[in-house]
Design an enzyme around this catalytic site. Structure first.
Site, PDB file in Angstrom:
ATOM      1  N   VAL A 187      47.556 104.955  50.503  1.00  0.00           N
ATOM      2  CA  VAL A 187      46.856 105.710  51.877  1.00  0.00           C
ATOM      3  C   VAL A 187      47.436 104.890  53.083  1.00  0.00           C
ATOM      4  O   VAL A 187      47.910 103.693  53.225  1.00  0.00           O
ATOM      5  CB  VAL A 187      45.427 105.190  51.734  1.00  0.00           C
ATOM      6  CG1 VAL A 187      44.620 105.613  53.073  1.00  0.00           C
ATOM      7  CG2 VAL A 187      44.522 105.440  50.542  1.00  0.00           C
TER       8      VAL A 187
ATOM      9  N   TYR B 219      46.711  90.856  44.101  1.00  0.00           N
ATOM     10  CA  TYR B 219      46.129  91.958  44.385  1.00  0.00           C
ATOM     11  C   TYR B 219      45.618  92.654  43.375  1.00  0.00           C
ATOM     12  O   TYR B 219      44.462  93.257  43.206  1.00  0.00           O
ATOM     13  CB  TYR B 219      47.205  93.201  45.135  1.00  0.00           C
ATOM     14  CG  TYR B 219      46.495  94.247  45.739  1.00  0.00           C
ATOM     15  CD1 TYR B 219      45.673  93.961  47.126  1.00  0.00           C
ATOM     16  CD2 TYR B 219      46.484  95.364  45.355  1.00  0.00           C
ATOM     17  CE1 TYR B 219      45.124  95.212  47.555  1.00  0.00           C
ATOM     18  CE2 TYR B 219      45.927  96.543  45.703  1.00  0.00           C
ATOM     19  CZ  TYR B 219      45.181  96.514  47.096  1.00  0.00           C
ATOM     20  OH  TYR B 219      44.587  97.561  47.630  1.00  0.00           O
TER      21      TYR B 219
ATOM     22  N   ASP C 224      35.320  93.632  61.549  1.00  0.00           N
ATOM     23  CA  ASP C 224      36.583  93.290  61.128  1.00  0.00           C
ATOM     24  C   ASP C 224      36.784  91.975  61.991  1.00  0.00           C
ATOM     25  O   ASP C 224      35.925  91.567  62.584  1.00  0.00           O
ATOM     26  CB  ASP C 224      37.378  94.581  61.644  1.00  0.00           C
ATOM     27  CG  ASP C 224      38.752  94.631  60.652  1.00  0.00           C
ATOM     28  OD1 ASP C 224      39.334  93.703  60.350  1.00  0.00           O
ATOM     29  OD2 ASP C 224      39.058  95.867  60.522  1.00  0.00           O
TER      30      ASP C 224
ATOM     31  N   ASP D 180      34.120  87.936  59.363  1.00  0.00           N
ATOM     32  CA  ASP D 180      35.014  87.812  58.078  1.00  0.00           C
ATOM     33  C   ASP D 180      33.912  88.064  57.068  1.00  0.00           C
ATOM     34  O   ASP D 180      33.050  87.722  56.668  1.00  0.00           O
ATOM     35  CB  ASP D 180      35.289  86.236  57.780  1.00  0.00           C
ATOM     36  CG  ASP D 180      36.052  85.870  56.359  1.00  0.00           C
ATOM     37  OD1 ASP D 180      36.128  86.750  55.641  1.00  0.00           O
ATOM     38  OD2 ASP D 180      36.366  84.782  56.129  1.00  0.00           O
TER      39      ASP D 180
ATOM     40  N   LYS E 109      41.491  93.096  42.511  1.00  0.00           N
ATOM     41  CA  LYS E 109      41.080  94.402  42.414  1.00  0.00           C
ATOM     42  C   LYS E 109      40.511  94.998  41.061  1.00  0.00           C
ATOM     43  O   LYS E 109      39.426  95.523  41.058  1.00  0.00           O
ATOM     44  CB  LYS E 109      42.062  95.491  42.892  1.00  0.00           C
ATOM     45  CG  LYS E 109      42.457  95.385  44.376  1.00  0.00           C
ATOM     46  CD  LYS E 109      41.274  95.514  45.133  1.00  0.00           C
ATOM     47  CE  LYS E 109      41.798  95.823  46.620  1.00  0.00           C
ATOM     48  NZ  LYS E 109      40.786  95.807  47.771  1.00  0.00           N
TER      49      LYS E 109
ATOM     50  N   ASP F  59      47.350 100.316  57.825  1.00  0.00           N
ATOM     51  CA  ASP F  59      48.126  99.039  58.262  1.00  0.00           C
ATOM     52  C   ASP F  59      48.508  98.314  57.079  1.00  0.00           C
ATOM     53  O   ASP F  59      49.840  97.655  57.056  1.00  0.00           O
ATOM     54  CB  ASP F  59      47.316  98.068  59.096  1.00  0.00           C
ATOM     55  CG  ASP F  59      47.029  99.013  60.581  1.00  0.00           C
ATOM     56  OD1 ASP F  59      47.808  99.754  60.847  1.00  0.00           O
ATOM     57  OD2 ASP F  59      46.113  98.389  61.362  1.00  0.00           O
TER      58      ASP F  59
ATOM     59  N   ASN G   4      34.678  97.308  52.381  1.00  0.00           N
ATOM     60  CA  ASN G   4      36.053  97.948  52.311  1.00  0.00           C
ATOM     61  C   ASN G   4      37.220  97.091  52.677  1.00  0.00           C
ATOM     62  O   ASN G   4      38.223  97.212  52.297  1.00  0.00           O
ATOM     63  CB  ASN G   4      35.946  99.096  53.360  1.00  0.00           C
ATOM     64  CG  ASN G   4      37.545  99.536  53.818  1.00  0.00           C
ATOM     65  OD1 ASN G   4      37.731 100.294  52.955  1.00  0.00           O
ATOM     66  ND2 ASN G   4      37.746  99.438  54.880  1.00  0.00           N
TER      67      ASN G   4
ATOM     68  N   ILE H  35      40.802 103.279  56.282  1.00  0.00           N
ATOM     69  CA  ILE H  35      39.893 103.534  55.484  1.00  0.00           C
ATOM     70  C   ILE H  35      38.575 103.281  56.176  1.00  0.00           C
ATOM     71  O   ILE H  35      37.630 104.293  56.105  1.00  0.00           O
ATOM     72  CB  ILE H  35      39.785 103.328  54.133  1.00  0.00           C
ATOM     73  CG1 ILE H  35      41.163 103.808  53.222  1.00  0.00           C
ATOM     74  CG2 ILE H  35      38.758 103.857  53.285  1.00  0.00           C
ATOM     75  CD1 ILE H  35      41.451 103.458  52.121  1.00  0.00           C
TER      76      ILE H  35
END
Length: 269
Positions: free
Chosen positions: A187, A154, A36, A63, A158, A190, A90, A17
């Protein structure tokens, strides 16, 4: 917000994304810094993005949750292009399933999925308020509105990302700071593909829950929705239309929704 001639930073952008959003920003006339963790992957992404808008993209390994690396990305953008107008938080991580998740996994998930957003906003929002404009995009997940079968770390982090984005918009929206929160289901990234090959039962359940609930979208399709939301200054970005209906059912009758989720989880066993 009109992204033409804006300066943007996109984290977690060596693929998926993040890279797709960076590509769409460049296509619409923005200048972009991508970050990244891995320098080689960042360099490869920069090469791909250079073909879209030569000279208007820079990359740096770092990071996304570290204050020093956030500051370095901001400095890189300012030195190369000018003051940062748009920040796309992101980067994300899905490590850690169930009650077996370790303290280290909880700490990492909280850092990357939530505190990275807080630290970036802390670095940028005061300046945006002073200038009278700026835009923050938080990549959360449908898990932040509903839940994530299989992964407590997660789901909880989130939810925190959604809550922080809401707070940011409520607190600073009247002072020129736009906020959007991206909440997709599956989506083709990876992260999703690595879950498919996980040997952990909870990890496999998490992927099965996501892929079974709706279509797996291409990153560029999601990026199109992100750019549309920025243009319209829409808070909630839902690339999967079903999420809105799922959320409505949850709000209408929480207990019924939980029972339904319990049945859905059982069907994945």
């Amino acid at each position: 917000m009109d992204v033409n001639q804006s300066v943007a930073i996109v984290t977690g952008a060596a693929g998926g994304i993040g890279e797709a959003v960076a590509r769409r920003l460049l296509e619409r006339g923005a200048q972009v810094v991508i970050t990244d963790l891995d320098q080689a992957r960042v360099d490869a992404a920069v090469q791909r993005l250079e073909t879209v808008s030569p000279g208007n993209v820079r990359g740096a390994a770092g990071d996304a949750s570290a204050e020093a690396d956030i500051a370095a990305a901001i400095t890189l953008a300012q030195d190369a292009f000018g003051p940062v107008d748009l920040y796309v938080a992101n980067a994300g991580i899905g490590d850690g399933e169930g009650l077996e998740a370790s303290e280290e996994q909880w700490s990492l998930a909280l850092d990357v999925n939530l505190m990275a957003h807080v630290r970036a906003a802390r670095a940028l929002v005061p300046g945006w308020v002073e200038r009278g404009h700026g835009y923050f995009v938080s990549t959360a997940s449908a898990a932040g509105l509903l839940t994530q079968i299989g992964s407590a770390t997660y789901s909880v982090t989130k939810h925190g990302a959604v809550a922080f984005a809401e707070w940011l918009s409520v607190t600073y929206g009247a002072q020129g700071v736009g906020v959007s929160c991206l909440c997709p289901m599956g989506v083709d990234t990876d992260m999703l593909r690595s879950g498919m090959t996980s040997r952990e039962d909870d990890g496999q359940k998490a992927v099965a829950a996501v892929t079974g609930a709706g279509d797996v979208l291409e990153p560029l399709t999601v990026a199109d929705d992100v750019l549309a939301a920025i243009a319209e200054e829409t808070f909630l970005i839902l690339p999967h239309a079903d999420v809105r209906e799922f959320l409505r059912r949850k709000v209408d009758d929480h207990d019924r929704w939980i029972r339904g989720m319990q049945r859905y989880q059982s069907s994945l066993s």
